[in-house]
Motif scaffolding. Structure first.
Motif, mmCIF file in Angstrom:
data_model
loop_
_atom_site.group_PDB
_atom_site.id
_atom_site.type_symbol
_atom_site.label_atom_id
_atom_site.label_comp_id
_atom_site.label_asym_id
_atom_site.label_seq_id
_atom_site.Cartn_x
_atom_site.Cartn_y
_atom_site.Cartn_z
ATOM 1 N N GLY A 262 0.743 -1.590 0.100
ATOM 2 C CA GLY A 262 0.285 0.382 0.357
ATOM 3 C C GLY A 262 1.305 1.374 0.039
ATOM 4 N N TRP A 263 1.699 0.957 0.573
ATOM 5 C CA TRP A 263 3.073 2.154 -0.109
ATOM 6 C C TRP A 263 3.527 2.941 -0.881
ATOM 7 N N LEU A 264 3.491 2.045 -2.183
ATOM 8 C CA LEU A 264 3.559 2.172 -3.405
ATOM 9 C C LEU A 264 2.736 3.290 -3.997
ATOM 10 N N THR A 265 2.110 4.245 -3.586
ATOM 11 C CA THR A 265 1.919 5.106 -3.878
ATOM 12 C C THR A 265 1.046 6.190 -3.664
ATOM 13 N N ARG A 266 1.792 7.329 -4.567
ATOM 14 C CA ARG A 266 2.280 8.545 -4.049
ATOM 15 C C ARG A 266 1.245 9.775 -2.778
ATOM 16 N N SER A 267 -0.301 8.847 -3.355
ATOM 17 C CA SER A 267 -0.986 9.820 -1.890
ATOM 18 C C SER A 267 -0.439 9.454 -0.497
ATOM 19 N N LEU A 268 0.454 8.168 -0.209
ATOM 20 C CA LEU A 268 0.650 7.229 0.713
ATOM 21 C C LEU A 268 1.838 7.277 1.084
ATOM 22 N N GLU A 269 2.813 7.566 0.144
ATOM 23 C CA GLU A 269 4.507 7.205 0.283
ATOM 24 C C GLU A 269 4.891 8.530 0.790
ATOM 25 N N GLN A 270 4.642 9.422 1.382
ATOM 26 C CA GLN A 270 4.694 10.932 1.779
ATOM 27 C C GLN A 270 5.957 11.305 3.031
ATOM 28 N N GLY B 173 -0.833 14.486 1.801
ATOM 29 C CA GLY B 173 -0.979 13.406 0.913
ATOM 30 C C GLY B 173 -2.290 13.429 0.064
ATOM 31 N N ALA B 174 -2.317 12.817 -1.165
ATOM 32 C CA ALA B 174 -3.609 13.598 -2.145
ATOM 33 C C ALA B 174 -4.719 12.697 -2.302
ATOM 34 N N ILE B 175 -5.611 11.797 -0.644
ATOM 35 C CA ILE B 175 -5.735 11.354 -0.382
ATOM 36 C C ILE B 175 -7.029 11.209 -0.949
ATOM 37 N N GLN B 176 -8.263 10.497 -1.915
ATOM 38 C CA GLN B 176 -9.560 11.529 -2.401
ATOM 39 C C GLN B 176 -10.310 10.125 -2.545
ATOM 40 N N PRO B 177 -11.482 9.964 -2.303
ATOM 41 C CA PRO B 177 -12.098 10.655 -1.912
ATOM 42 C C PRO B 177 -11.410 11.912 -0.682
#
Length: 369
Positions: free
Chosen positions: A107-115, A125-129
């Motif tokens: 799950g950490w290989l996404t931009r919204s969660l790896e900061q 992190g841009a977690i949508q919605p």
């Protein structure tokens, strides 16, 4: 005494299975506000697998390591831990083994969660919605400030089991559809609107089902072996495969097909395909797409195909998915057998979701109605 993560997960899973039973509800003593937060995570579990994975990783890690601030999810953060390592080793394999929504690796290989900043109210992190991000941050805050991570985990596991159960629906298997009606059903199935990922897998399954029939009926395929359908997330480079679909003769590539969804065929695709099969004796190689050849590339495509034929000997063929299926269906002695194979693959393929199956039933009921 330390607790083994695998044993802990399996124990909690078995408890959740017992609680769910034949019912259609989640048993929990959590307050209503907490349940609502977790329901949002579950509602987005297919479209936001990474968020689900990180939440479960955090809950399990907190239970096994109570003193760890789970918001500090990377070792580069002061007083942090490696959430990604823990996930890769324990959580994602568990999720896959239970047929829950799962990432390919972590799950950490996404931009919204790896900061590299804590998962707190200042997390950028841009977690949508937006409601999903709010639930995500609030749950981790609640756990870090004293809520029981096991109760949260048990709620999620029950919800995931219930969601998974919905996936096992009886699929329509029409016996007497005309070829035109079969093509209409497939076309509608491919291009319907879906919330979860997986629609690009449908044409691959359809072409594979066609091969399953034709390899038993056409003289060209006598003695040839149709390899198992490839995992959608596994790269050809890693597996050594030269296409989405592959037939072998005497353990060597004989014919292959690469399936593209909503991507016009261009000369670069021809070159990329050649790079994959250049060292094999493959005789035919298909590139099939739901889009036609890019008009500006038609001449280049033809030139590349001719060059490969002269140098290698392989006949490359580019065509549309529906056009190819129309041709294949007309070669079959009984197109109903194709439907059986297509539905079998819809049931067994891990990429196909409940809504894809539900849509198939809806389309068949409308065509037969």
């Amino acid at each position: 005494q330390s607790i083994d993560p695998k044993e802990f997960l399996e124990t909690e899973y078995q408890k959740a299975m017992e609680w769910v039973g034949d019912g259609n509800r989640i048993l929990s003593q959590l307050p209503e506000d907490s349940c609502k937060l977790l329901d949002i995570i579950l509602a987005h579990s297919e479209s936001a697998k990474a968020v689900l994975t990180v939440i479960i990783t955090s809950l399990v890690h907190k239970r096994l390591n109570p003193s760890q601030d789970i918001r500090n999810h990377q070792t580069s953060i002061p007083n942090g831990y490696s959430g990604r390592r823990f996930d890769t080793q324990f959580i994602t394999p568990f999720m896959k083994s239970k047929q829950f929504p799962a990432m390919a690796e972590s799950g950490w290989l996404t931009r919204s969660l790896e900061q590299k900043i804590p998962y707190d109210n200042d997390y950028t992190g841009a977690i949508q919605p937006k409601e999903l991000k709010t639930s995500f941050i609030t749950i981790l805050s609640d756990i870090q400030t004293g809520q029981d991570p096991v109760q949260y985990l048990e709620y999620l596991l029950q919800g995931l089991i219930l969601n998974r159960n919905k996936n096992h629906i009886e699929l329509a298997r029409p016996q007497n559809l005309s070829i035109d009606k079969i093509l209409e059903a497939l076309n509608r199935h491919f291009f319907a609107s879906y919330n979860s990922h997986g629609k690009s897998r449908l044409p691959v399954i359809a072409i594979y089902a066609a091969y399953q029939v034709l390899t038993t009926e056409l003289k060209r395929f006598e003695g040839k072996v149709l390899l198992p359908i490839e995992n959608h997330t596994t790269s050809d480079a890693r597996t050594g495969r030269i296409g989405d679909i592959e037939l072998h003769f005497n353990n060597r590539a004989f014919e292959a097909a690469e399936i593209k969804f909503e991507i016009p065929i261009n000369s670069q695709m021809i070159q990329d395909a050649y790079a994959k099969f250049i060292k094999t004796p493959v005789e035919r190689y298909y590139i099939l797409s739901t889009k036609t050849v890019d008009e500006s590339e038609q001449e280049k495509v033809n030139q590349e195909i001719a060059k490969i034929k002269n140098v290698h000997g392989c006949q490359m063929i580019v065509n549309g998915i529906i056009d190819s299926l129309s041709y294949y269906l007309r070669l079959m002695s009984n197109s109903s057998i194709f439907i059986e194979h297509y539905v079998d693959l819809l049931e067994s393929d891990g990429v196909i979701k409940f809504e894809h199956k539900q849509k198939w039933n809806q389309i068949i009921s409308e065509i037969n109605g």
